[in-house]
Design an enzyme around this catalytic site. Sequence first.
Site, short mmCIF file in Angstrom:
data_model
loop_
_atom_site.label_atom_id
_atom_site.label_comp_id
_atom_site.label_asym_id
_atom_site.label_seq_id
_atom_site.Cartn_x
_atom_site.Cartn_y
_atom_site.Cartn_z
N ASP A 50 39.12 41.41 46.75
CA ASP A 50 39.90 39.92 47.06
C ASP A 50 40.93 40.09 48.16
OD1 ASP A 50 38.35 38.94 44.92
OD2 ASP A 50 39.93 39.66 43.57
N GLY B 297 40.68 39.35 51.30
CA GLY B 297 40.37 38.29 52.21
C GLY B 297 39.16 38.59 53.08
N LYS B 298 38.07 39.05 52.73
CA LYS B 298 36.95 39.67 53.36
C LYS B 298 36.30 38.31 53.81
CE LYS B 298 35.61 41.97 49.78
NZ LYS B 298 36.86 42.02 48.82
N LYS C 233 37.52 35.64 54.42
CA LYS C 233 38.22 34.44 55.32
C LYS C 233 38.06 35.26 56.60
CE LYS C 233 42.49 34.03 57.83
NZ LYS C 233 43.65 33.59 58.07
N ALA D 112 31.19 38.90 43.36
CA ALA D 112 31.97 38.41 44.48
C ALA D 112 32.49 37.23 44.72
CB ALA D 112 31.36 39.02 45.68
N GLY D 113 33.46 36.91 44.87
CA GLY D 113 34.10 35.43 45.03
C GLY D 113 34.92 35.66 46.60
N HIS D 114 34.19 34.93 47.64
CA HIS D 114 34.94 34.97 48.86
C HIS D 114 35.19 33.45 49.21
CE1 HIS D 114 32.59 38.96 49.84
NE2 HIS D 114 33.47 39.25 49.08
N GLN E 132 33.64 43.39 47.06
CA GLN E 132 34.44 44.20 46.25
C GLN E 132 35.34 45.07 47.24
OE1 GLN E 132 30.81 44.44 45.20
NE2 GLN E 132 31.66 42.57 44.04
N ARG F 248 40.86 34.79 36.33
CA ARG F 248 41.74 35.70 35.54
C ARG F 248 42.99 35.83 36.49
NH1 ARG F 248 38.10 40.91 34.14
NH2 ARG F 248 37.41 40.48 36.28
N PRO F 249 44.22 36.03 36.03
CA PRO F 249 45.48 36.24 36.67
C PRO F 249 45.37 37.76 37.35
CG PRO F 249 46.25 36.10 34.68
CD PRO F 249 44.79 35.74 34.55
N ARG F 250 45.65 37.76 38.72
CA ARG F 250 45.38 39.09 39.09
C ARG F 250 46.72 39.91 38.95
NH1 ARG F 250 43.10 36.76 44.70
NH2 ARG F 250 40.87 36.04 43.98
P1 GDP Z 1 37.62 38.20 49.18
O1 GDP Z 1 36.96 38.37 47.88
O2 GDP Z 1 38.16 39.63 49.89
O3 GDP Z 1 36.87 37.37 50.19
O4 GDP Z 1 38.98 37.47 48.83
P2 GDP Z 1 39.45 36.30 47.81
O5 GDP Z 1 38.52 34.99 48.52
O6 GDP Z 1 38.85 36.65 46.48
O7 GDP Z 1 40.94 36.15 47.73
C1 GDP Z 1 41.67 35.89 48.88
C2 GDP Z 1 42.56 34.92 48.73
O8 GDP Z 1 43.58 34.80 49.73
C3 GDP Z 1 41.92 33.46 48.89
O9 GDP Z 1 42.26 32.52 48.06
C4 GDP Z 1 42.00 33.13 50.47
O10 GDP Z 1 41.89 31.60 50.64
C5 GDP Z 1 43.44 33.55 50.53
N1 GDP Z 1 43.83 34.02 51.75
C6 GDP Z 1 43.30 35.05 52.78
N2 GDP Z 1 43.92 35.22 53.65
C7 GDP Z 1 45.15 34.73 53.47
C8 GDP Z 1 46.36 34.92 54.08
O11 GDP Z 1 46.53 35.24 55.30
N3 GDP Z 1 47.46 34.11 53.47
C9 GDP Z 1 47.43 33.28 52.49
N4 GDP Z 1 48.47 32.72 51.67
N5 GDP Z 1 46.33 33.27 51.69
C10 GDP Z 1 45.24 33.84 52.07
P1 IMO Z 2 35.34 40.34 46.00
O1 IMO Z 2 34.05 40.70 46.81
C1 IMO Z 2 37.84 41.90 42.68
C2 IMO Z 2 35.83 44.30 39.57
C3 IMO Z 2 36.06 43.40 37.87
C4 IMO Z 2 35.85 44.61 37.22
C5 IMO Z 2 35.02 45.72 37.93
C6 IMO Z 2 33.55 45.95 37.42
O2 IMO Z 2 35.58 39.04 45.75
O3 IMO Z 2 36.27 41.29 46.27
P2 IMO Z 2 31.54 44.09 37.79
O4 IMO Z 2 31.32 42.71 37.39
O5 IMO Z 2 31.48 44.36 39.21
O6 IMO Z 2 30.71 45.10 36.89
O7 IMO Z 2 33.16 44.55 37.28
O8 IMO Z 2 35.06 45.31 39.30
N1 IMO Z 2 35.28 43.34 40.62
C7 IMO Z 2 36.01 42.70 41.43
N2 IMO Z 2 37.59 42.60 41.58
N3 IMO Z 2 36.97 41.39 43.51
C8 IMO Z 2 35.60 41.42 43.54
O9 IMO Z 2 34.92 41.07 44.49
C9 IMO Z 2 35.24 42.17 42.30
N4 IMO Z 2 33.88 42.37 41.92
C10 IMO Z 2 34.15 43.21 40.93
O10 IMO Z 2 37.02 42.67 37.86
O11 IMO Z 2 37.35 45.30 37.34
MG MG Z 3 37.18 37.69 45.89
#
Ligand code: GDP
Ligand code: IMO
Ligand code: MG
Length: 426
Positions: A13, A15-16, A18, A39-41, A222, A301-303
């Site tokens: 999480d 910011g991959k 983005k 993953a959730g991007h 991840q 979930r709250p991080r």
């Molecule tokens: P990923 O899994 O690595 O793609 O990251 P996520 O999308 O799960 O989490 C990153 C969060 O931060 C998302 O809600 C993005 O929209 C947000 N985000 C990314 N870059 C920035 C930034 O520079 N500032 C802020 N405030 N939010 C950002």
């Molecule tokens: P992105 O790509 C954050 C974490 C889960 C758990 C552990 C194992 O959005 O960054 P799994 O379901 O993979 O067996 O869970 O890994 N986890 C992540 N945490 N970002 C992710 O993906 C994750 N993918 C898995 O929360 O701790």
């Molecule tokens: Mg994510």
Amino acid sequence: MSTLVIVGSQWGDEGKGKITDYMAQEADVVVRSQGGNNAGHTINFDGKKFALRSIPSGIFHSNIKNVMANGMVIDPKQMLEELRSLEERGILNYQLYISGRAHVVMPYHQRLDGAYENLKKENKIGTTKRGIGPCYADKANRIGIRIADLIDPESFSIALKNALEIKNKELKMLGEKEYTFDEIYEEYVEYGKKLKPFVCDTSLLLEEEIEKGAKVLFEGAQGVMLCLDHGTYPYVTSSSPTGASVPLNAGIAPQNIESVLGICKAYTTRVGEGPFPTEIHDELADYIRERGHEYGTVTKRPRRVGYLDCVALNYARRVSGINYLALMLFDVLSGLDKIKICYAYELDGKEIYTVPANLKEYYRCKPLYVEMDGWKEDITKVQSYDELPQAAKAYMKKIEELTKTEIAIFSVGPDRHQTIRLKDIF
Ligand code: GDP
Ligand code: IMO
Ligand code: MG
């Protein structure tokens, strides 16, 4: 340069999504090579927000070839839903290629994921319960089902019968409901039919593209600290999200990887269980969580929130081969008087600069901090390094010094335009 690997350098999480979307503006190909819909991007542009789970973040650009490579585990039901929801939002002209060698996440994998978590009680990993671990385990155990099987009803029938023979025994042993062949077969044959037009030899496609000089982005999922080999085992995912894993997981030659960009938050977050030395438990954590909207994209979930950990970051740089950093969510830190960065751990009275393999030791590590001045200014509209407050510049310099890695990009908001590039790396 024509190839760039984007890896999460922390616990996910970062910011991959983005940065992949931002760099995709110049790319010809975007490849997801490991993980699945755990993953959730999140991607924001033109006032719209998308959350991708298994589909590569180049999908919004009609000229880009999006590849789901052999190292992925794909839940066909979820993936087709994801594609449909993109289409409903007007993303119609896309190019998508799926490897026949990728593995299929089956419904029994999800049931088993939940069952193992329940069984582990207080030792649970806190998985996303998407069946990722059990699917990769079947792959290693050579009883997995691949996309190439799924799209061929005859092969799928044999593979499913063989798998159920074993998986049902496992489900029964765990006190879980078993599956009948009919419950799954017809439904998944339909998914296979829908996926078939996208399936090809993606390794071949990538070789052709690289030979042509195409610009190829590899979008990690991840983060390195969640790597099955190098992460905080067993509190990890079941694949390797490092730069080093990309050639294997995408079927390309290692010498084709030119650069690895480590995506890194200006602080640290983690979802799920496991060690997290710089975790903060006071109101500062709430401040950062609220400003950074630190709630899981997939599970809501709250991080967990903590200070930037340069020991873990340095470790990620080493095991993953990171040669540039992108500093993300920098804007979130505005408004603080002071901000700390972890430069070493203290383990049983000794200063150490790496991550111990033994988890008991890792839990005993106390972070040692350098305290930096904070800044009050809102930086969300900053468009260049020069516009940053002095204290923010000093924060960046300290990270570069502690990680021995240059920051090539910094990000001051979720939107595509809130991205400042300091070096041409792609
Ligand atoms: P990923 O899994 O690595 O793609 O990251 P996520 O999308 O799960 O989490 C990153 C969060 O931060 C998302 O809600 C993005 O929209 C947000 N985000 C990314 N870059 C920035 C930034 O520079 N500032 C802020 N405030 N939010 C950002
Ligand atoms: P992105 O790509 C954050 C974490 C889960 C758990 C552990 C194992 O959005 O960054 P799994 O379901 O993979 O067996 O869970 O890994 N986890 C992540 N945490 N970002 C992710 O993906 C994750 N993918 C898995 O929360 O701790
Ligand atoms: Mg994510």
